[in-house]
Enzyme design. Sequence first.
Site, short mmCIF file in Angstrom:
data_model
loop_
_atom_site.label_atom_id
_atom_site.label_comp_id
_atom_site.label_asym_id
_atom_site.label_seq_id
_atom_site.Cartn_x
_atom_site.Cartn_y
_atom_site.Cartn_z
N CYS A 128 70.20 -19.62 22.83
CA CYS A 128 70.87 -20.72 23.16
C CYS A 128 70.47 -21.58 24.20
CB CYS A 128 72.38 -20.16 23.58
SG CYS A 128 73.47 -21.28 24.54
N HIS B 278 53.02 -18.79 22.94
CA HIS B 278 54.17 -20.03 22.75
C HIS B 278 55.38 -19.56 21.88
CE1 HIS B 278 50.58 -22.86 23.10
NE2 HIS B 278 50.90 -22.54 24.29
N ARG C 76 59.67 -26.54 9.72
CA ARG C 76 58.46 -25.46 9.87
C ARG C 76 58.76 -24.24 9.68
NH1 ARG C 76 54.00 -27.66 12.37
NH2 ARG C 76 53.25 -25.68 12.64
N CYS D 219 76.24 -21.59 19.92
CA CYS D 219 76.43 -20.34 20.45
C CYS D 219 77.67 -19.58 20.44
CB CYS D 219 75.92 -20.44 21.92
SG CYS D 219 75.90 -18.95 22.61
#
Length: 256
Positions: free
Chosen positions: A128, A120, A70, A156
């Site tokens: 992370c 959203h 996406r 991370c």
Amino acid sequence: MIFDGSLLTHLHNARHIVVFTGAGVSAESGIPTFRDAQTGLWTHHDATDLASPQGFQRDPALVWGWYEWRRMKVLRAEPNPAHLAIADLAGQVERLTLVTQNVDDLHERAGSGDDIIHLHGSIHQPRCFACARPYAYPAGIPDEPEGGRRIEPPRCSHCNGRIRPGVVWFNESLPEGAWAKAKQAGGDCDVLFSVGTSSLVWPAALLPGIAAQRGATVIQVNPDETDLDDVAHYNLRGKAGELLPALLDVLRKFVP
Ligand code: OAD
């Protein structure tokens, strides 16, 4: 295109307009809507596989792959006439509040400013999963992965936790303050446009009802029927990229 005279009068007299958008507003930019995407390439997965903390813990590579797919579409996309018309409308009314469920930045790129309420989250702000520190994507636009491809999320640099997309998933709270601001705008506006949303995901889907209860006129723009049809005062059936520019054009010349 012909628009109802009473609808034009409501718009002409409005001092505060809320525009509430969903995935349909970005469809004409080539970004599949959620329901489209899930009837296509990602048909084997339900929403909770792809959009919940539990789904991510079960299969992080599946979820990261879906969001990378996406994100690449968003990076390559351009705002369409619907995004541009919404930015244009802001210049024609005393106050416009833009509330979106979309995690892309096409409203910003269309010129709608930086104070858009993103209910959203943002696909461009990963963090992370373990320690919530923000993660910076490497510069540039990588190749678009095939739909359905699994990709291991990066780690991370602080705690070695997995990086997750910066979007709101099912069973998670909305970004702090975002829903309160949206409700306040919904309760205060004269007109609310609901554009390109199936009106299925709560609490976002409650916003038009809140506005209607406080006396606002609700205008829906969607090619299909939705659960909002009975609440909306006007249902404009068609594509946002065609209807919104046409409506603005008529509104500019409208004399009540
Ligand atoms: P959906 O995919 O549920 O609905 C998209 C809507 O856009 C449908 O009602 C389509 O009929 C309509 N549509 C399609 N093309 C359009 C066009 N050109 N112009 C206008 N409308 C068009 O997307 P959302 O309602 O945004 O949440 O979905 C809500 C939330 O569900 C998303 O934000 C996402 C998803 O789970 C999270 O990720 C938390």
